[in-house]
Design an enzyme around this catalytic site. Structure first.
Site, PDB file in Angstrom:
ATOM      1  N   LYS A  77      -3.325   2.944   4.635  1.00  8.83           N
ATOM      2  CA  LYS A  77      -2.250   2.350   3.834  1.00  8.83           C
ATOM      3  C   LYS A  77      -3.273   1.215   2.925  1.00  8.83           C
ATOM      4  O   LYS A  77      -3.811   0.367   3.410  1.00  8.83           O
ATOM      5  CB  LYS A  77      -1.256   1.421   4.491  1.00  8.83           C
ATOM      6  N   ASP A  79       1.050   1.225  -0.831  1.00  6.09           N
ATOM      7  CA  ASP A  79       2.100   0.562  -0.473  1.00  6.09           C
ATOM      8  C   ASP A  79       2.170  -0.697  -1.967  1.00  6.09           C
ATOM      9  O   ASP A  79       1.696  -1.569  -1.608  1.00  6.09           O
ATOM     10  CB  ASP A  79       1.676  -0.230   0.692  1.00  6.09           C
ATOM     11  N   LEU A  80       2.675  -0.142  -3.026  1.00  3.63           N
ATOM     12  CA  LEU A  80       2.771  -1.132  -4.001  1.00  3.63           C
ATOM     13  C   LEU A  80       4.290  -1.616  -4.359  1.00  3.63           C
ATOM     14  O   LEU A  80       4.653  -2.309  -5.292  1.00  3.63           O
ATOM     15  CB  LEU A  80       2.617  -0.150  -5.492  1.00  3.63           C
ATOM     16  N   LYS A  81       5.337  -0.948  -3.463  1.00  8.72           N
ATOM     17  CA  LYS A  81       6.884  -1.404  -3.283  1.00  8.72           C
ATOM     18  C   LYS A  81       7.356  -1.662  -4.861  1.00  8.72           C
ATOM     19  O   LYS A  81       7.562  -2.983  -5.441  1.00  8.72           O
ATOM     20  CB  LYS A  81       6.763  -3.006  -2.973  1.00  8.72           C
ATOM     21  N   LEU A  82       7.319  -0.556  -5.690  1.00  2.35           N
ATOM     22  CA  LEU A  82       7.700  -0.526  -7.165  1.00  2.35           C
ATOM     23  C   LEU A  82       9.217  -1.063  -7.214  1.00  2.35           C
ATOM     24  O   LEU A  82       9.973  -0.879  -6.461  1.00  2.35           O
ATOM     25  CB  LEU A  82       7.870   0.851  -7.691  1.00  2.35           C
ATOM     26  N   ASP A 142      11.567  -1.965 -10.804  1.00  2.00           N
ATOM     27  CA  ASP A 142      11.543  -2.520 -12.336  1.00  2.00           C
ATOM     28  C   ASP A 142      12.565  -1.592 -12.789  1.00  2.00           C
ATOM     29  O   ASP A 142      13.511  -0.955 -12.148  1.00  2.00           O
ATOM     30  CB  ASP A 142      10.191  -2.236 -12.925  1.00  2.00           C
ATOM     31  N   THR A 162      10.651   2.629 -16.298  1.00  2.00           N
ATOM     32  CA  THR A 162       9.284   2.086 -16.020  1.00  2.00           C
ATOM     33  C   THR A 162       8.983   2.841 -14.805  1.00  2.00           C
ATOM     34  O   THR A 162       7.556   3.108 -14.546  1.00  2.00           O
ATOM     35  CB  THR A 162       9.241   0.539 -16.249  1.00  2.00           C
ATOM     36  N   THR A 182      10.581  -8.636   5.597  1.00  2.00           N
ATOM     37  CA  THR A 182      10.632  -9.456   6.769  1.00  2.00           C
ATOM     38  C   THR A 182      10.423 -10.980   6.473  1.00  2.00           C
ATOM     39  O   THR A 182      10.751 -11.690   7.303  1.00  2.00           O
ATOM     40  CB  THR A 182       9.640  -8.845   7.659  1.00  2.00           C
ATOM     41  N   ARG A 199      -4.797  -5.482  11.684  1.00  2.00           N
ATOM     42  CA  ARG A 199      -5.887  -6.151  12.429  1.00  2.00           C
ATOM     43  C   ARG A 199      -6.188  -5.944  13.891  1.00  2.00           C
ATOM     44  O   ARG A 199      -7.428  -5.895  14.000  1.00  2.00           O
ATOM     45  CB  ARG A 199      -5.213  -7.628  12.166  1.00  2.00           C
TER      46      ARG A 199
END
Ligand code: C5P
Length: 233
Positions: free
Chosen positions: A31, A58-61, A63, A67, A117, A211
């Protein structure tokens, strides 16, 4: 079901991310999030792809529909395997984006973000102004339904939410779950953590692990151990 472990490549630079990847002989699913992508741009994706790994970008668009549809064409040109959108962007935004993504790769995994979250009930009511007759849990389910109706094939959620989401939206609806820790790990900043075995039991399709692998003394063996536990091999 294509269960797999996705390693969160939360590194600050391309050099650090590639040094990490070069420790592995396996073909991985990784990711790439905003920190690395905004620093390094498309070249980080090209380098990872060159090494044969799969990518969740994982850019969480979120708009206006036009766009987001155009941004989808741009990120799909990088040959990404998994992409995501804020469901709060609405049905028109989601449908337009999914259509564009599928034209480029019909097998791309399109995911929705329900409530982050980091959003508490209080914040959802007082700041996002969602009526207080709805809890965060209700909203997550409702958003997941909107996502499915708009053509998304899954959501990012806590493993603890998977049974409810699958019960309502069906077993085929993909659940990608971060917040994974071994019993021996610290939970870091994660509030509710789940072990790889529990994630499997709860029905997660993919677990996202950062991690516990990237900061392990031996990342390759930590990855192998976690994968074995999750796949139940
Ligand atoms: O290091 P750790 O295993 O906690 O990393 C989890 C990854 O999943 C991070 O990249 C984090 O941003 C992401 N994530 C999360 N919780 C969410 C959504 C994404 O931990 N709800």
């Amino acid at each position: 079901m294509n269960r797999d472990v996705i390693i969160a490549l939360d590194f600050e630079s391309k050099a650090k991310a590639l040094d990490f990847l070069d420790m592995f002989e396996d073909k991985l699913y990784v990711k790439v999030g905003m920190e690395l992508f905004y620093k390094e741009g498309p070249s980080i994706i090209e380098e990872i792809k060159k090494r044969g790994h799969k990518i969740f970008l994982d850019l969480k668009l979120h708009d206006i529909p036009n766009t987001v549809a155009k941004a989808t064409i741009s990120i799909m040109s990088l040959n990404t395997d998994m992409i995501n959108y804020h469901i709060a962007g609405g049905r028109e935004m989601l449908k337009g984006a999914v259509d564009e993504a599928k034209k480029i790769n019909k097998d791309v995994v399109t995911l929705g973000i329900t409530m982050l979250t980091s959003t508490s009930d209080e914040m959802m009511h007082d700041e996002i102004l969602i009526d207080n007759k709805y809890s965060v849990k209700d909203t997550v389910i409702k958003y997941a339904m909107i996502g499915k109706e708009s053509g998304l094939i899954g959501v990012v959620c806590s493993a603890l939410e998977v049974p409810k989401i699958k019960e309502i939206l069906g077993d085929e609806f993909i659940c990608v779950t971060p917040g994974i820790r071994l019993k021996t790990n610290s939970s870091d900043d994660q509030k509710r953590v789940v072990t790889p075995e529990d994630a499997r039991e709860l029905g997660s399709d993919y677990i996202v692990v950062g991690r516990p692998i990237t900061k392990a003394e031996n990342p390759v063996s930590a990855y192998k151990e976690i994968r074995k536990m999750f796949l139940g091999e």
